[in-house]
Design a protein around this motif. Structure first.
Motif, mmCIF file in Angstrom:
data_model
loop_
_atom_site.group_PDB
_atom_site.id
_atom_site.type_symbol
_atom_site.label_atom_id
_atom_site.label_comp_id
_atom_site.label_asym_id
_atom_site.label_seq_id
_atom_site.Cartn_x
_atom_site.Cartn_y
_atom_site.Cartn_z
ATOM 1 N N SER A 41 0.825 -1.216 0.000
ATOM 2 C CA SER A 41 0.000 0.000 0.000
ATOM 3 C C SER A 41 0.859 1.266 0.000
ATOM 4 O O SER A 41 0.483 2.270 -0.604
ATOM 5 N N ASN A 42 2.015 1.226 0.654
ATOM 6 C CA ASN A 42 2.928 2.374 0.597
ATOM 7 C C ASN A 42 3.338 2.660 -0.847
ATOM 8 O O ASN A 42 3.320 3.813 -1.306
ATOM 9 N N ARG A 43 3.705 1.604 -1.548
ATOM 10 C CA ARG A 43 4.143 1.745 -2.937
ATOM 11 C C ARG A 43 3.007 2.246 -3.819
ATOM 12 O O ARG A 43 3.196 3.164 -4.640
ATOM 13 N N GLU A 44 1.817 1.681 -3.651
ATOM 14 C CA GLU A 44 0.665 2.089 -4.464
ATOM 15 C C GLU A 44 0.247 3.521 -4.139
ATOM 16 O O GLU A 44 -0.147 4.278 -5.037
ATOM 17 N N ALA A 62 3.326 6.838 4.827
ATOM 18 C CA ALA A 62 4.053 5.588 4.589
ATOM 19 C C ALA A 62 4.334 4.936 5.933
ATOM 20 O O ALA A 62 4.992 5.542 6.790
ATOM 21 N N GLY A 63 3.814 3.726 6.124
ATOM 22 C CA GLY A 63 4.003 3.078 7.414
ATOM 23 C C GLY A 63 3.744 1.593 7.374
ATOM 24 O O GLY A 63 3.550 1.002 6.302
ATOM 25 N N HIS A 64 3.725 1.010 8.571
ATOM 26 C CA HIS A 64 3.545 -0.436 8.716
ATOM 27 C C HIS A 64 2.582 -0.668 9.878
ATOM 28 O O HIS A 64 2.921 -0.442 11.042
ATOM 29 N N HIS A 65 1.359 -1.094 9.540
ATOM 30 C CA HIS A 65 0.277 -1.299 10.506
ATOM 31 C C HIS A 65 0.646 -2.407 11.495
ATOM 32 O O HIS A 65 1.320 -3.373 11.118
ATOM 33 N N ALA A 76 11.236 -3.247 4.670
ATOM 34 C CA ALA A 76 10.067 -2.402 4.951
ATOM 35 C C ALA A 76 10.500 -1.095 5.594
ATOM 36 O O ALA A 76 9.977 -0.018 5.260
ATOM 37 N N ARG A 77 11.450 -1.191 6.505
ATOM 38 C CA ARG A 77 11.960 0.020 7.161
ATOM 39 C C ARG A 77 12.647 0.935 6.141
ATOM 40 O O ARG A 77 12.428 2.162 6.131
ATOM 41 N N ARG A 82 12.785 5.801 2.624
ATOM 42 C CA ARG A 82 12.931 6.345 1.271
ATOM 43 C C ARG A 82 11.690 7.152 0.865
ATOM 44 O O ARG A 82 11.803 8.280 0.380
ATOM 45 N N LEU A 83 10.510 6.578 1.095
ATOM 46 C CA LEU A 83 9.279 7.257 0.680
ATOM 47 C C LEU A 83 9.013 8.515 1.492
ATOM 48 O O LEU A 83 8.365 9.444 1.002
#
Length: 259
Positions: A41-44, A62-65, A76-77, A82-83
């Protein structure tokens, strides 16, 4: 109005993203922030902003649920780091703790949360927060980081008045969703929202989830165009005019996210 939380990269919304944004614009939504919650989802979300950002006021987080914390890994980190430098990325998250579903172990959730707080502190980004049935640990980790954070918003806030007042005193903002419109589940929240400081309020749909049940017939899938219903019910709870509340929440959103 600004919708600070839309899962536009989800499979239920992504194929219709452009049409949904047109519908939202026609319904009075001036801008949308796409929620990033895992690597896909971050990429999209970043790609959507790149593709449609010239036509809409479109940003992303941009994160990780916490649901995905068992799969937290160096890649992922690195992706979030980067984003987060993308001009369209306005916050790190969705991050936090969720002991209600425990889709990932609490220990992994706490580590994933700590790592993302550290990223946000290092990069000077505000954080987009999730909490459910984990307040003690959530508050402890957040409180340690808050002095060094650019800001914090508790997305989809459904907590108690005591929790709200405790974190409001420390500068936290609160995102209110269609949970407020649920006749049964939203009863306690309808009492609490009247007391949230005006300069700490923001609104969101969390689409495709949390469709306002005050819409009749209730649509099968939530979308940003229904943000006006969240605003209407919130204004009713606070005994305020919807137009004035829309202006206030929009000003808060722009200030918080630096838009």
């Amino acid at each position: 109005m600004w919708d600070i939380g839309v899962n536009l990269a989800s499979g239920r919304l992504l194929p219709r993203a452009e049409a949904l944004l047109h519908r939202a614009e026609a319904a009075g939504v001036s801008g949308v922030i796409i929620t990033g919650s895992d690597e896909d989802s971050n990429r999209e979300a970043a790609a959507l902003c790149q593709r449609l950002g010239k036509h809409f006021s479109l940003y992303f987080t941009a994160g990780h649920h916490p649901h995905h914390a068992d799969h937290w890994r160096p890649a992922a980190r690195e992706q979030i780091e980067r984003l987060a430098t993308d001009p369209h990325c306005v916050a790190v998250g969705e991050m936090g703790l969720d002991y209600f579903r425990n889709c990932s172990t609490p220990a992994h959730q706490r580590q994933c949360f700590a790592d993302q707080l550290a990223i946000a502190r290092r990069l000077g980004k505000p954080v987009f927060l999730h909490e459910r049935e984990a307040y003690a640990d959530f508050r402890a980790q957040l409180r340690e980081a808050l002095p060094d954070l650019a800001g914090a918003v508790w997305h989809c806030f459904t907590g108690s008045r005591a929790q709200m007042e405790e974190l409001a005193a420390e500068g936290v903002y609160f995102g209110i969703t269609g949970w407020l419109c649920d006749p049964r589940r939203g009863a306690a929240l309808r009492e609490v929202v009247a007391h949230i400081p005006a300069d700490r309020l923001m609104i969101e749909t969390d689409a495709p989830y949390l469709t306002p049940k005050t819409l009749q017939p209730t649509p099968h899938c939530n979308e940003p165009a229904y943000l006006a219903e969240v605003l209407r019910v919130l204004a009713q709870c606070r005994n305020e005019e919807p137009a004035a509340l829309a202006a206030q929440t929009t000003a808060n959103t722009k200030r918080f996210f630096g838009l």
